[in-house]
Design an enzyme around this catalytic site. Structure first.
Site, mmCIF file in Angstrom:
data_model
loop_
_atom_site.group_PDB
_atom_site.id
_atom_site.type_symbol
_atom_site.label_atom_id
_atom_site.label_comp_id
_atom_site.label_asym_id
_atom_site.label_seq_id
_atom_site.Cartn_x
_atom_site.Cartn_y
_atom_site.Cartn_z
ATOM 1 N N ASP A 131 4.826 -2.373 -2.448
ATOM 2 C CA ASP A 131 4.593 -2.116 -1.028
ATOM 3 C C ASP A 131 3.115 -2.179 -0.661
ATOM 4 O O ASP A 131 2.341 -1.299 -1.028
ATOM 5 C CB ASP A 131 5.169 -0.739 -0.688
ATOM 6 C CG ASP A 131 4.899 -0.316 0.734
ATOM 7 O OD1 ASP A 131 4.766 -1.193 1.607
ATOM 8 O OD2 ASP A 131 4.819 0.909 0.980
ATOM 9 N N ASP A 318 2.739 -6.247 5.618
ATOM 10 C CA ASP A 318 3.328 -5.162 4.846
ATOM 11 C C ASP A 318 4.596 -5.603 4.121
ATOM 12 O O ASP A 318 5.626 -5.825 4.743
ATOM 13 C CB ASP A 318 3.637 -4.002 5.803
ATOM 14 C CG ASP A 318 4.062 -2.747 5.089
ATOM 15 O OD1 ASP A 318 4.373 -2.822 3.886
ATOM 16 O OD2 ASP A 318 4.095 -1.683 5.726
#
Length: 534
Positions: A131, A318
């Site tokens: 992430d 992201d």
């Protein structure tokens, strides 16, 4: 992974951050990061309920079940087979021993990309989401007694590792769909073929969210900056660089969005695989460390400007967010073009019917947009932020949001839409009619919007202006298809989140965007690069 039920996203309330991500311990510091992970989590709930070169760590993402192949092939045949399988040229000359090997990763319905890491000696294996919208590594602890999620996933057992070191500082990470609470420990962490020594990570002792129960992953490995790391823990990527485990301070993502067709994707730590992109990358500088944040220009629907970001918006790329998140004003216009049903806002309807003509007249007289709603007595001079700093939507809810707040926010949306229509030289009547229609398509902050699967070919392209270039997403790229045959459902890949100035407006570009564009995270030069994925 990204604050975001998704009304508070990864950005909401943080001083620095996927469908999971946002923190300040991350509680206050990573509001934006949670949006990302949050998208991933919400969509998950909907769905359920290289041979590396010197200095490179390749993490291929696969959509197929994990298969261990240990068949032995001798000499050049084995090397040739591996080279052919990974699209490389077999060199018979002796080569330096690589610092890494390949780790198989899985892709769950284009909503979760996750792979395996090992913690401890001997290694205890866990599946994690890689992430870029958060910075901590966490996995469930064997001392997590009161959360069902911990019983449904693997847990770390400190007593089984000879390299474990106790630290004990308690931290919390808050996501839009829940939170985790745990304590920091230290151990060796294996990523691909390299072992990061003395790595701080979080043993999650509490995972109350149903999203973590349903997740296909055990934990999260954050690839963001230390500025948003809960407890000040040194991120795994930082230690990979400082310990000389990668040849270059760069990592790159390639996501395959065609389920069931070969590898699901690949993360290369230490460089870029030229086989996974077409042409050269367009680079933009990181403007604020914490998230991988940069400045972005206009967003176009078809060939028409949406106006709000014409003078610039912030954006975050992201990998922990599965969707694309942007300002309500723009997402509403996109929903209108997609025919996606929204929440009918009575506040918006009221503003258009009672104040629409006056707002239009003021803007035609070149009244400053920020003052327009104050001049029609719907907002204070400070705008909706002056009414309530927590506004995220003009959708009426059960939380007791005052009528004045809703009317003020609805007025600001109307002003934005009106300005954009004036710029397109539309007539006054058509402008008011269009704005009234938009009031029926305001996105639901509690979920995604459905789209008619039979109309995909007629939907417009959506383009993002980055680094002076337009990055176009076609309908087949921004619409998620769930199920097969007559049971197929189509979900819009766009979700709304409002972040007030000066931090906003802001976009979060998740897996949908990264699937279309190979993404390079250049830590050494503090920049992000995009090129068409191959």
């Amino acid at each position: 992974m990204d604050p975001r039920r998704r009304t508070v996203h990864k950005l909401a309330g943080q001083s620095s951050p996927s469908f999971l991500s946002t923190v300040e311990t991350r509680s206050a510091t990573m509001g934006t990061g949670r949006v990302a992970l949050q998208h991933l989590l919400i969509l998950s709930a909907v769905l359920i309920l290289g041979t590396p070169s010197e200095g490179l760590v390749r993490i291929p993402l696969k959509k197929l079940p994990l298969v261990h192949e240990n068949s032995l092939v001798a000499g050049e045949d084995a090397q040739s087979l591996l080279a052919q399988r990974h699209g490389l040229v077999f060199n018979k000359e002796p080569q330096p021993q690589p610092k890494s090997d390949i780790v198989i990763l899985k892709n769950y319905l284009n909503a979760q990309y996750y792979g395996e890491v090992g913690i401890g000696t001997p290694s205890q294996n866990f599946t994690v989401i890689f992430d870029t919208g958060s910075s901590n590594l966490w996995v469930p602890s064997s001392k997590c007694y009161f959360s069902i999620a911990c019983y449904l996933h693997k847990s770390y057992r400190a007593r089984r590792s000879s390299t474990y070191k106790k630290k004990g500082k308690w931290v919390s990470i808050h996501y839009g769909t829940g939170a985790i609470v745990g304590y920091i420990s230290q151990d060796s962490v294996q990523v691909g073929g390299v072992v990061v020594k003395n790595q701080d990570f979080i043993e999650a002792a509490l995972e109350p969210s149903i999203s973590f129960m349903l997740g296909k992953f055990d934990g999260i490995l954050g690839l963001g900056f230390k500025e948003i790391s809960a407890g000040g823990a040194e991120p795994v990527w930082y230690n990979m660089v400082s310990q000389g485990l990668v040849g270059s301070p760069v990592f790159s993502f390639w996501f395959n969005r065609h389920a069931g067709e070969g590898k699901g994707g690949e993360i290369v730590f230490g460089g870029v695989d030229p086989n996974h992109h077409k042409g050269s990358h367009t680079y933009v500088p990181v403007t604020k460390k914490g998230y991988w944040q940069f400045d972005m220009g206009d967003v176009l629907i078809g060939r028409n400007s949406t106006g709000l970001c014409k003078s610039g918006c912030a954006a975050i790329v992201d990998s922990g967010t599965s969707l694309l998140t942007g300002p309500t004003a723009i997402i509403t216009e996109i929903n209108h073009k997609l025919g996606a049903p929204g929440i009918v806002s009575q506040a918006c309807k009221t503003v258009v019917s009672q104040y629409g003509r006056r707002i239009l007249d003021l803007l035609l007289k070149q009244t400053e947009p920020k003052k327009t709603c104050a001049l029609v007595d719907l907002c204070p001079l400070g705008g909706s932020d002056g009414v309530s700093a927590g506004i995220r939507s003009v959708v009426e809810d059960d939380g007791g949001t005052s009528e004045g707040v809703l009317l003020c926010k609805a007025c600001e949306l109307a002003v934005q839409w009106t300005m954009n229509q004036i710029a397109q030289n539309n007539t006054q009547d058509s402008i008011l009619q269009y704005i009234s229609e938009l009031c029926d398509h305001i996105p639901n902050p509690m979920g995604e919007s459905s789209v008619d699967c039979t109309k995909l070919e007629s939907l417009p392209d959506v383009a993002f202006s980055i680094g002076g270039k337009q990055f176009v997403l076609k309908p087949e790229q921004y619409i998620l298809k769930i199920g097969e045959g007559d049971a197929t459902q189509c979900i819009s890949g766009f979700s709304a989140m409002d972040v007030p100035r000066p931090r906003g407006p802001i976009w979060i570009l998740g897996d949908i965007f990264m699937g279309a564009y190979h993404t390079v995270f250049d830590y050494g030069k503090m920049r992000v690069g995009f090129a068409e994925a191959a």
